[in-house]
Write an enzyme that holds these catalytic residues in place. Sequence first.
Site, PDB file in Angstrom:
ATOM      1  N   SER A 292       0.627  -1.367   0.037  1.00 10.44           N
ATOM      2  CA  SER A 292      -0.266   0.101   0.081  1.00 10.44           C
ATOM      3  C   SER A 292       0.936   1.181   0.013  1.00 10.44           C
ATOM      4  O   SER A 292       1.438   1.657  -1.018  1.00 10.44           O
ATOM      5  CB  SER A 292      -0.868  -0.148   1.201  1.00 10.44           C
ATOM      6  N   ASP A 303       9.880   5.367 -10.543  1.00  7.01           N
ATOM      7  CA  ASP A 303       9.473   6.108 -11.818  1.00  7.01           C
ATOM      8  C   ASP A 303      10.004   7.635 -12.169  1.00  7.01           C
ATOM      9  O   ASP A 303      10.358   7.629 -13.088  1.00  7.01           O
ATOM     10  CB  ASP A 303       7.924   6.419 -11.991  1.00  7.01           C
ATOM     11  N   LYS A 317      -0.841  -4.703  -2.776  1.00  7.64           N
ATOM     12  CA  LYS A 317      -2.197  -3.851  -2.511  1.00  7.64           C
ATOM     13  C   LYS A 317      -1.991  -2.397  -2.872  1.00  7.64           C
ATOM     14  O   LYS A 317      -1.671  -1.563  -2.415  1.00  7.64           O
ATOM     15  CB  LYS A 317      -2.326  -3.922  -0.997  1.00  7.64           C
TER      16      LYS A 317
END
Length: 460
Positions: A292, A303, A317
Amino acid sequence: MKIIVILFSVFSLFISLTGPSFAAISQDQREATYRELEIFANVLSILQENYIDEIDADTTIEGAISGMLRSLDPHSSYLTAEDFDELQDETRGNFSGIGIEITIRDGILTIISPIEGTPADLAGLKAKDLIVKINGDATKDMAAMDAIKLLRGQKGSEVTLSIYRDGWQELKEFTIIRDIISLHSVTGLFLEPGFAYIRITNFQGQTTKDTKALLNELNLKNPIKGLILDLRNNPGGLLDQAISISDIFLEEGLVVYTKGRIQEQNMTFQAHANNGKNQYPLVVLVNEGSASASEIVAGAIQDHKRGVIVGTKTFGKGSVQTILPMPGGSGLRLTTARYYTPNGRSIQATGIIPDVEVPHITYVKNTKEERILPEFVREADLKNHILNGDRQPKQASEPALDTEVKGITQEERKTVADRLKKDNQLRSALNILKSLNLYTEYKTNSAPETTPQPKQSKEL
């Protein structure tokens, strides 16, 4: 009369939750919903009149709501007033239990991760362990919140879990003594001069504030030239804290965005300029227990190519849960959206794949396996080897343990040495971090010098 009141309450609940969006539902859908609610009311009426024992209508309806939410996904659930209070206690930072984050995966109660230093962690429970029984009661079809109630209890009391782990031939029982789980989520120290290590165990209300304070404290002791951010076995927590932790290390751009069914659930979160602060080389450690909020941080760093992600694939998750307060102190924990990394990757059920995969090697202390790295014979070990020609050869060596390195106490050095010895992933992360630092210094030192060019006069 009572059944009419109950039916009216169900209608009121349905309309109040959907709000204006209920008007957007087609006439056919509304009529179908009314028919199903009428069936529900009829079934409840039959139960009240004909069931073998007298039933409590409130308890029965509460069970129906819980079952409805449980049928949607593993993370949506109905929170009684007691559950709602416990959830707030977690966010504030402490509760009494064994210290694990759980979920329902394929209908089975599964450990997302144990919280570091808690009774569950010290007992040896691991991410992806399956909890088959709690105190002898089977957990099949048990809701996560019901399991949490059984796992929590008074400090000093015992709970016995029957655990299955991949590769085991049979269940193993763990009897664990409950304790106060204090969720101070941030710790850290220097592994070597200039190379800092920060561990975040979960994301709660004070996490970002504590992380910034710790970074400042470490930087005053010894200027940070590289950082390892350890998110292993971090089950997640508050979304805003994951975003602000990412923001510490990013100068600009998207951190994460969410997409749901309605416009209000589509949100984007941006990083803010730090004026070049905290732009040292960064390594983020993750594993299958990172979930999460941890995956949001790792995904943003990856990224933006801000750091190197090291370890094993994360839990996966990637859904957003919204807590909706209800009358009487209860609430709904409802999945409302999915997380996406800056490059548009959904975390849900896929997780974050590390840039450098380093499987964890279990450390076993015995005469053969305690020595992690093999010893090699060197020239200096050979009998009658030729001595170095320099009278005072220069040797790079670690300072003696009875002396203090700037920013690192003797006790911390012993702790670090023991941790590095037992943690192969941390050793790999430190080696990568030092390599990144050398590369950064090389790029800086080898940048060509620019000489100012004379201004060109323009003839009129």
